[in-house]
Write a protein that holds these residues in place. Structure first.
Motif, mmCIF file in Angstrom:
data_model
loop_
_atom_site.group_PDB
_atom_site.id
_atom_site.type_symbol
_atom_site.label_atom_id
_atom_site.label_comp_id
_atom_site.label_asym_id
_atom_site.label_seq_id
_atom_site.Cartn_x
_atom_site.Cartn_y
_atom_site.Cartn_z
ATOM 1 N N GLY A 85 8.798 7.057 -10.875
ATOM 2 C CA GLY A 85 8.210 5.980 -10.101
ATOM 3 C C GLY A 85 6.899 6.289 -9.413
ATOM 4 N N TYR A 86 6.601 7.559 -9.208
ATOM 5 C CA TYR A 86 5.420 7.909 -8.428
ATOM 6 C C TYR A 86 4.112 7.490 -9.086
ATOM 7 C CZ TYR A 86 7.796 10.618 -4.846
ATOM 8 O OH TYR A 86 8.559 10.988 -3.789
ATOM 9 N N VAL A 87 3.925 7.837 -10.337
ATOM 10 C CA VAL A 87 2.646 7.556 -11.000
ATOM 11 C C VAL A 87 2.386 6.044 -11.110
ATOM 12 C CG1 VAL A 87 1.301 7.871 -13.111
ATOM 13 C CG2 VAL A 87 2.624 9.778 -12.187
ATOM 14 N N PRO A 88 3.377 5.230 -11.536
ATOM 15 C CA PRO A 88 3.097 3.787 -11.579
ATOM 16 C C PRO A 88 2.795 3.183 -10.206
ATOM 17 C CG PRO A 88 5.051 4.285 -12.870
ATOM 18 C CD PRO A 88 4.667 5.532 -12.154
ATOM 19 N N MET A 89 3.495 3.628 -9.170
ATOM 20 C CA MET A 89 3.220 3.079 -7.843
ATOM 21 C C MET A 89 1.833 3.479 -7.347
ATOM 22 S SD MET A 89 5.548 1.041 -6.973
ATOM 23 C CE MET A 89 5.200 0.800 -5.257
ATOM 24 N N ALA A 90 1.428 4.715 -7.606
ATOM 25 C CA ALA A 90 0.079 5.134 -7.222
ATOM 26 C C ALA A 90 -0.965 4.334 -8.000
ATOM 27 C CB ALA A 90 -0.091 6.634 -7.467
ATOM 28 N N TYR A 91 -0.683 4.084 -9.277
ATOM 29 C CA TYR A 91 -1.607 3.289 -10.094
ATOM 30 C C TYR A 91 -1.714 1.858 -9.562
ATOM 31 C CZ TYR A 91 -3.812 1.037 -14.051
ATOM 32 O OH TYR A 91 -4.663 0.318 -14.835
ATOM 33 N N PHE A 92 -0.591 1.260 -9.184
ATOM 34 C CA PHE A 92 -0.627 -0.110 -8.655
ATOM 35 C C PHE A 92 -1.425 -0.174 -7.354
ATOM 36 C CE2 PHE A 92 3.631 -0.875 -10.920
ATOM 37 C CZ PHE A 92 2.983 -1.293 -12.059
ATOM 38 N N GLY A 93 -1.273 0.843 -6.501
ATOM 39 C CA GLY A 93 -2.065 0.884 -5.273
ATOM 40 C C GLY A 93 -3.540 0.994 -5.564
ATOM 41 N N ALA A 94 -3.892 1.841 -6.538
ATOM 42 C CA ALA A 94 -5.293 2.002 -6.906
ATOM 43 C C ALA A 94 -5.851 0.726 -7.535
ATOM 44 C CB ALA A 94 -5.437 3.189 -7.870
ATOM 45 N N LYS A 95 -5.057 0.088 -8.360
ATOM 46 C CA LYS A 95 -5.483 -1.150 -9.020
ATOM 47 C C LYS A 95 -5.738 -2.242 -7.993
ATOM 48 C CE LYS A 95 -5.465 -3.604 -12.994
ATOM 49 N NZ LYS A 95 -6.733 -3.623 -13.684
ATOM 50 N N LEU A 96 -4.915 -2.293 -6.957
ATOM 51 C CA LEU A 96 -5.090 -3.288 -5.907
ATOM 52 C C LEU A 96 -6.439 -3.125 -5.212
ATOM 53 C CD1 LEU A 96 -3.744 -5.583 -4.166
ATOM 54 C CD2 LEU A 96 -3.092 -3.750 -2.625
ATOM 55 N N ILE A 97 -6.760 -1.905 -4.823
ATOM 56 C CA ILE A 97 -8.031 -1.686 -4.116
ATOM 57 C C ILE A 97 -9.207 -1.835 -5.072
ATOM 58 C CG2 ILE A 97 -8.255 0.824 -4.332
ATOM 59 C CD1 ILE A 97 -8.806 -1.045 -1.094
ATOM 60 N N HIS A 98 -9.045 -1.473 -6.339
ATOM 61 C CA HIS A 98 -10.122 -1.604 -7.329
ATOM 62 C C HIS A 98 -10.441 -3.086 -7.553
ATOM 63 C CE1 HIS A 98 -12.674 -0.884 -10.745
ATOM 64 N NE2 HIS A 98 -11.960 -1.710 -11.455
ATOM 65 N N ASN A 99 -9.410 -3.923 -7.641
ATOM 66 C CA ASN A 99 -9.628 -5.360 -7.862
ATOM 67 C C ASN A 99 -10.325 -6.004 -6.662
ATOM 68 O OD1 ASN A 99 -8.492 -5.262 -10.376
ATOM 69 N ND2 ASN A 99 -6.496 -5.999 -9.703
ATOM 70 N N ARG A 100 -10.065 -5.497 -5.468
ATOM 71 C CA ARG A 100 -10.725 -6.045 -4.283
ATOM 72 C C ARG A 100 -12.181 -5.641 -4.221
ATOM 73 N NH1 ARG A 100 -7.933 -5.669 1.217
ATOM 74 N NH2 ARG A 100 -9.404 -7.322 1.560
ATOM 75 N N ASN A 101 -12.512 -4.460 -4.771
ATOM 76 C CA ASN A 101 -13.886 -3.958 -4.704
ATOM 77 C C ASN A 101 -14.774 -4.513 -5.812
ATOM 78 O OD1 ASN A 101 -13.422 -2.452 -2.431
ATOM 79 N ND2 ASN A 101 -12.916 -0.599 -3.538
ATOM 80 N N THR A 102 -14.204 -5.084 -6.847
ATOM 81 C CA THR A 102 -15.043 -5.596 -7.948
ATOM 82 C C THR A 102 -15.292 -7.068 -7.819
ATOM 83 O OG1 THR A 102 -13.095 -5.878 -9.340
ATOM 84 C CG2 THR A 102 -14.363 -3.837 -9.575
#
Length: 86
Positions: A69-86
């Motif tokens: 579960g760790y890698v997908p959850m970290a990816y989802f957190g990163a994707k959330l902030i990436h989508n806000r910055n673009t």
């Protein structure tokens, strides 16, 4: 036994929130390589959890879910902030 299951869910939830937050912060810091940062954060946390689980006994279901579960959850957190910055 029911109380132990509730504690296990709380522990697992807090671990996943930590991975999500780690991915979020990693992507915020490293805007260009946000995917790599999230994967590295998730992998480091997963390795730490695996070491923890080998030293301290944990229920099998908690070990399985936490390990994957760790890698997908970290990816989802990163994707959330990436989508806000673009």
């Amino acid at each position: 036994l029911e109380q132990q299951a509730k504690q296990g869910h709380r522990v697992l939830g807090s671990w996943m929130i930590g991975a999500f937050t780690g991915g979020l912060v990693g992507a915020f810091v490293s805007k260009l390589a946000w995917k790599n940062t999230a994967i590295i954060v998730g992998a480091i946390m997963a390795l730490g959890a695996i070491v923890n689980m080998t030293l301290i006994h944990h229920p099998t279901r908690l070990m399985i879910v936490a390990s994957i579960g760790y890698v997908p959850m970290a990816y989802f957190g990163a994707k959330l902030i990436h989508n806000r910055n673009t």
